[in-house]
Design an enzyme around this catalytic site. Structure first.
Site, PDB file in Angstrom:
ATOM      1  CD  GLU A  29      -2.244  -1.611   2.498  1.00  0.00           C
ATOM      2  OE1 GLU A  29      -1.917  -0.772   3.533  1.00  0.00           O
ATOM      3  OE2 GLU A  29      -2.740  -2.789   2.951  1.00  0.00           O
ATOM      4  CG  LEU A  58      -5.958  -0.495   3.431  1.00  0.00           C
ATOM      5  CD1 LEU A  58      -6.514   0.801   3.887  1.00  0.00           C
ATOM      6  CD2 LEU A  58      -6.514  -1.642   4.284  1.00  0.00           C
ATOM      7  CD  GLU A  60      -3.651  -5.025   5.358  1.00  0.00           C
ATOM      8  OE1 GLU A  60      -4.757  -5.491   5.212  1.00  0.00           O
ATOM      9  OE2 GLU A  60      -3.615  -3.825   5.773  1.00  0.00           O
ATOM     10  CD  GLN A  82       0.358   1.899   4.740  1.00  0.00           C
ATOM     11  OE1 GLN A  82      -0.195   2.213   5.437  1.00  0.00           O
ATOM     12  NE2 GLN A  82       0.439   2.453   3.386  1.00  0.00           N
ATOM     13  CG  HIS A 129      -0.838   1.689  13.850  1.00  0.00           C
ATOM     14  ND1 HIS A 129      -2.167   1.505  14.007  1.00  0.00           N
ATOM     15  CD2 HIS A 129      -0.911   2.300  12.829  1.00  0.00           C
ATOM     16  CE1 HIS A 129      -2.975   1.800  12.988  1.00  0.00           C
ATOM     17  NE2 HIS A 129      -1.966   2.264  12.198  1.00  0.00           N
TER      18      HIS A 129
END
Length: 327
Positions: A29, A58, A60, A82, A129
């Site tokens: 992405e 987007l 995965e 990402q 994240h």
């Protein structure tokens, strides 16, 4: 020599590998027009074209599944996710195909591909994240798991991962991406996967870490030597799987004491595997129980309290001093 950040060093490795082998391609992405969420792939679209630097939806699971298919046909894809937390959306393709197809095909399909993903905390990000799930992939047969700690070894280990005939999970500590610069050779460098490095020799205790944790580990080692007179040997693991058991055993056989540091959760983490191996191969040399300084067995917390979750140099110093007091 050039002074590069880890982002710049990774970009250099990708460019060198693509220039040397036209089978190497990049996908993920925003890796093309935007140069990647952290700009690791900046400029590669302009240099190598849209046939080799592919912006993807987007999705995965689709990114990894497509990369596996490309590897089957002889390409060497480097797929970027990402943030490592979103590799779970691709878990089926990673576990069922990326990791298994070589064995399933009796090596007719080597699956030479790399899955790159930023991992770990320290940048005040939100859930999904900041996780450190390297233990998942180390537990999965068929995968190699590599984690650099600085610009120079990041460039050399990524080059080795791309050249490797087996699938490699390449976790990049994003807290280190732009944290410091380091001299990187003008000439291409490649490091062997599966080799740990003794980055600081010492005699009293072995301190083992990897990735972003190498910074507090080295800070703690400096403090222990200067403030407490404890001579620390520091090992950078670099490769979670295969793991360099020999270097770990040789060090602990010399010092007799050991502390392992990682930011991932403690339960069934990498430290547990290291301690098991040292118990199997260096038990007779141990002068104290091996300690571990890790993240907690909880979901990674919100940024207001993430510093309380992550190991720091103070917690490492405490653990080493406790180990040294054991008689």
């Amino acid at each position: 020599m050039s002074q590069l950040t880890m982002v710049e060093a990774l970009n250099l490795a990708l460019g060198e590998s693509m220039a040397a082998d036209d089978r190497v391609c990049i996908m993920g992405e925003d890796v093309g027009v935007n140069g990647g969420v952290f700009r690791v792939t900046k400029g590669l679209l302009e240099r190598f074209g849209a046939d080799r630097v592919l912006d993807t939806p987007l999705a995965e699971d689709s990114i990894i599944g497509t990369a596996v298919g490309m590897a089957v046909y002889g390409l060497k894809p480097v797929a970027e996710i990402q943030f490592s937390g979103f590799t779970m959306q691709a878990f089926d393709q990673i576990e069922q195909n990326m990791a298994r197809l070589r064995n399933r095909s009796r090596s007719r399909y080597p699956i030479s591909m790399v899955m790159r993903a930023p991992y770990g905390g320290g940048i005040r990000a939100v859930e999904h994240h900041s996780e450190s799930r390297e233990a998942y992939w180390a537990h999965t047969p068929g995968l190699k798991v590599v984690i650099p700690s600085g610009p120079r070894n990041a460039r050399a280990l990524l080059a080795a991962s791309i050249a490797d005939p087996d699938p490699v999970v390449f976790y990049e500590p994003k807290a280190v991406y732009r944290a410091f610069r380091e001299e990187v050779s003008e000439e291409p460098e490649v490091m062997e996967i599966g080799k740990a490095q003794v980055v600081r020799p010492g005699a009293d205790v072995t301190l083992i870490g990897y990735g972003a944790m190498m910074r507090p580990v080295l800070e703690a080692a400096d403090d222990l030597v200067e403030e407490h007179g404890i001579d620390v040997e520091v090992i950078d693991l670099l490769s979670i799987k295969p793991m360099d058991t020999q270097t770990l055993v040789e060090s602990v056989s010399k010092t007799g004491r050991c502390v392992v540091v990682h930011e991932g959760p403690r339960m069934c983490g990498v430290a547990a595997e290291i301690i098991a191996r040292l118990n199997e191969h260096a038990f007779e040399y141990l002068l104290a129980p091996i300690k571990r300084v890790t993240g907690f067995d909880i979901h990674f917390p919100y940024f207001q309290v993430e510093k309380h979750y992550l190991p720091d140099s103070d917690s490492i110093v405490v653990a080493v001093k406790e180990t040294m007091q054991w008689t």
